[in-house]
Design a protein around this motif. Structure first.
Motif, PDB file in Angstrom:
ATOM      1  N   VAL A 189      52.160  28.692 -89.367  1.00  0.00           N
ATOM      2  CA  VAL A 189      50.965  27.933 -88.989  1.00  0.00           C
ATOM      3  C   VAL A 189      51.072  26.510 -89.523  1.00  0.00           C
ATOM      4  N   LEU A 190      50.872  25.548 -88.651  1.00  0.00           N
ATOM      5  CA  LEU A 190      50.793  24.141 -89.040  1.00  0.00           C
ATOM      6  C   LEU A 190      49.357  23.687 -88.825  1.00  0.00           C
ATOM      7  N   THR A 191      48.676  23.271 -89.908  1.00  0.00           N
ATOM      8  CA  THR A 191      47.281  22.870 -89.800  1.00  0.00           C
ATOM      9  C   THR A 191      47.166  21.394 -89.451  1.00  0.00           C
ATOM     10  N   ALA A 192      45.982  21.010 -89.039  1.00  0.00           N
ATOM     11  CA  ALA A 192      45.752  19.634 -88.627  1.00  0.00           C
ATOM     12  C   ALA A 192      45.946  18.647 -89.772  1.00  0.00           C
ATOM     13  N   ASP A 193      45.754  19.091 -91.025  1.00  0.00           N
ATOM     14  CA  ASP A 193      45.921  18.189 -92.165  1.00  0.00           C
ATOM     15  C   ASP A 193      47.326  18.262 -92.763  1.00  0.00           C
ATOM     16  N   PRO A 241      48.564  27.642-101.077  1.00  0.00           N
ATOM     17  CA  PRO A 241      49.309  26.684-100.240  1.00  0.00           C
ATOM     18  C   PRO A 241      48.656  25.320-100.106  1.00  0.00           C
ATOM     19  N   THR A 242      47.937  24.886-101.133  1.00  0.00           N
ATOM     20  CA  THR A 242      47.312  23.566-101.076  1.00  0.00           C
ATOM     21  C   THR A 242      48.370  22.473-101.211  1.00  0.00           C
ATOM     22  N   ILE A 243      48.057  21.295-100.690  1.00  0.00           N
ATOM     23  CA  ILE A 243      48.989  20.164-100.723  1.00  0.00           C
ATOM     24  C   ILE A 243      48.630  19.255-101.890  1.00  0.00           C
ATOM     25  N   ASP A 244      49.619  18.917-102.719  1.00  0.00           N
ATOM     26  CA  ASP A 244      49.339  18.042-103.851  1.00  0.00           C
ATOM     27  C   ASP A 244      49.341  16.582-103.420  1.00  0.00           C
ATOM     28  N   ARG A 245      49.161  15.673-104.361  1.00  0.00           N
ATOM     29  CA  ARG A 245      49.035  14.246-104.042  1.00  0.00           C
ATOM     30  C   ARG A 245      50.294  13.663-103.417  1.00  0.00           C
ATOM     31  N   GLN A 246      51.410  14.324-103.611  1.00  0.00           N
ATOM     32  CA  GLN A 246      52.671  13.858-103.045  1.00  0.00           C
ATOM     33  C   GLN A 246      53.035  14.598-101.756  1.00  0.00           C
ATOM     34  N   GLY A 247      52.075  15.356-101.223  1.00  0.00           N
ATOM     35  CA  GLY A 247      52.296  16.041 -99.962  1.00  0.00           C
ATOM     36  C   GLY A 247      53.131  17.293-100.075  1.00  0.00           C
TER      37      GLY A 247
END
Length: 389
Positions: free
Chosen positions: A306-310, A136-142
């Motif tokens: 879950v919504l993380t701080a980032d 579930p990592t976020i790419d450069r485009q979010g």
């Protein structure tokens, strides 16, 4: 704004064509009078989406005239909502004109996070296969769960519950059927549709054709089944079955993707081999689990959002938690536990709804549902019954 929201709630096939022209004229004039800075508001986008839908009720030449007026002031808007608890978009397909700008708005009315990924023609399965093993990592485009491949033409960010995201892009120059899909793990099997790219949108709307289902599913809606529809039929679920019918329906209904039965299937949901024994021989209780999956949800399979701080949106089953961290499995296709520190969590919400979508059997006939029930409940019991759903 209130009038637009009210009109939008009327099913498309029940909107009176005689009044369509008056409403379209009003909405087009509204667009022309709206300052450019206000043309991105939610209420304006809703109004333009309604205007676009109503153009289909007008003669082709009239629709083309109004569309030209709209093109001079706004981008065409396509509004797609998710359907709560059903793991599907409310729009199975939409058409766009080749080479023309489009603004697509994805609104998430569900409690689970969803996205929308548009793929190249014929690349639906390739994109899905690549996305299901992603973390579930976020790419450069979010974005999350979006594979880095040229087969992905457009993609929204992962939209949390009650949120939305907007894509503004130019439709492909090449006409064809371009699938779109939610690539959140295990959602693809039900949550998809088709963007039809055509040379002339108004001509297509005058004689629309339904695109092919990307998964080859030819089943149409039969009925929104309720438990009361079967109260007098459960005895029919105790007869003999053709040898191959039960397994085929179990697979077609996507049960096999998430549940293990007779040693085969996924592990996203509870084992079904002992489901009749767990319900003390009550066929009605088992059927209710199939038709109303959120009626009773085992805490072991409760969904947490879950919504993380980032800004990450993570949804999954919690396997362990304490005062310092939470560990969950967010991707059944890649079941590696993910541990998140408590101080990195901005919000964590336990959902009261099941991972299993409702309406799963609405494309099956009464007899097929009874056959499926018989197949599930006739599995031989194991020595160690599994946990109830």
């Amino acid at each position: 704004d209130a009038a637009v929201r009210t009109l939008a709630r009327i099913p498309r096939d029940e909107r009176p064509a005689a009044q369509a022209r008056q409403v379209v004229e009003t909405l087009v004039a509204h667009a022309e009078a709206t300052p450019a800075a206000q043309r991105t508001s939610d209420t304006f986008l809703e109004a333009m989406h309604l205007a676009d839908e109503l153009l289909a009720a007008l003669p082709t030449d009239d629709a083309r005239t109004y569309r030209q007026r709209l093109r001079e002031v706004v981008v065409r808007v396509v509004l797609i909502n998710t359907v709560e608890e059903e793991m599907r978009y409310d729009t199975p397909y939409f058409a766009v004109e080749a080479g023309r700008p489009v603004q697509l708005v994805l609104r998430n009315e569900d409690l689970m996070p969803h996205n929308l990924v548009i793929t190249a023609v014929g690349k639906f399965r390739d994109v899905v296969q690549q996305s299901q093993g992603l973390p579930p990592t976020i790419d450069r485009q979010g974005r999350q769960y979006v594979p880095a491949t040229g087969d992905v033409l457009q993609a929204t960010r992962m939209v949390p519950a009650r949120g939305q995201d907007v894509l503004t892009f130019t439709a492909p120059q090449e006409p064809g059927e371009y699938p779109y899909v939610c690539t959140f793990p295990n959602h693809w099997m039900r949550m998809y549709g088709v963007m039809v790219v055509v040379p002339d949108l108004d001509a297509w709307r005058a004689n629309p054709t339904v695109p092919a289902d990307p998964l080859g599913n030819t089943r149409a809606l039969v009925q929104n089944w309720k438990l009361d529809d079967f109260r007098d039929d459960l005895a029919a679920a105790t007869g003999n079955l053709p040898a191959d019918l039960g397994p085929r329906l179990f697979k077609e209904a996507t049960c096999l993707q998430c549940h293990k039965l007779r040693g085969e299937g996924g592990a996203v949901g509870p084992e079904l081999t002992d489901v009749l024994q767990r319900n003390k021989g009550d066929l009605q209780a088992v059927l209710r689990e199939l038709l109303e999956p959120s009626h009773k949800v085992d805490p072991k399979y409760a969904l947490y959002n879950v919504l993380t701080a980032d800004g990450k949106v993570i949804s999954g089953i919690v396997t362990q938690q304490n005062a310092q961290s939470v560990t969950l499995i967010s991707n059944p296709e890649n079941p590696q536990p993910q541990t998140i520190a408590r101080d990195e969590i901005d919000e964590m919400v336990k959902s009261s709804t099941s991972l299993m979508p409702k309406g799963l059997l609405d494309r099956f006939t009464r007899d097929e549902i009874l056959v499926l029930l018989r197949y599930i409940t006739s599995a031989p019991a194991t020595s160690a019954p599994a946990t109830s759903n």
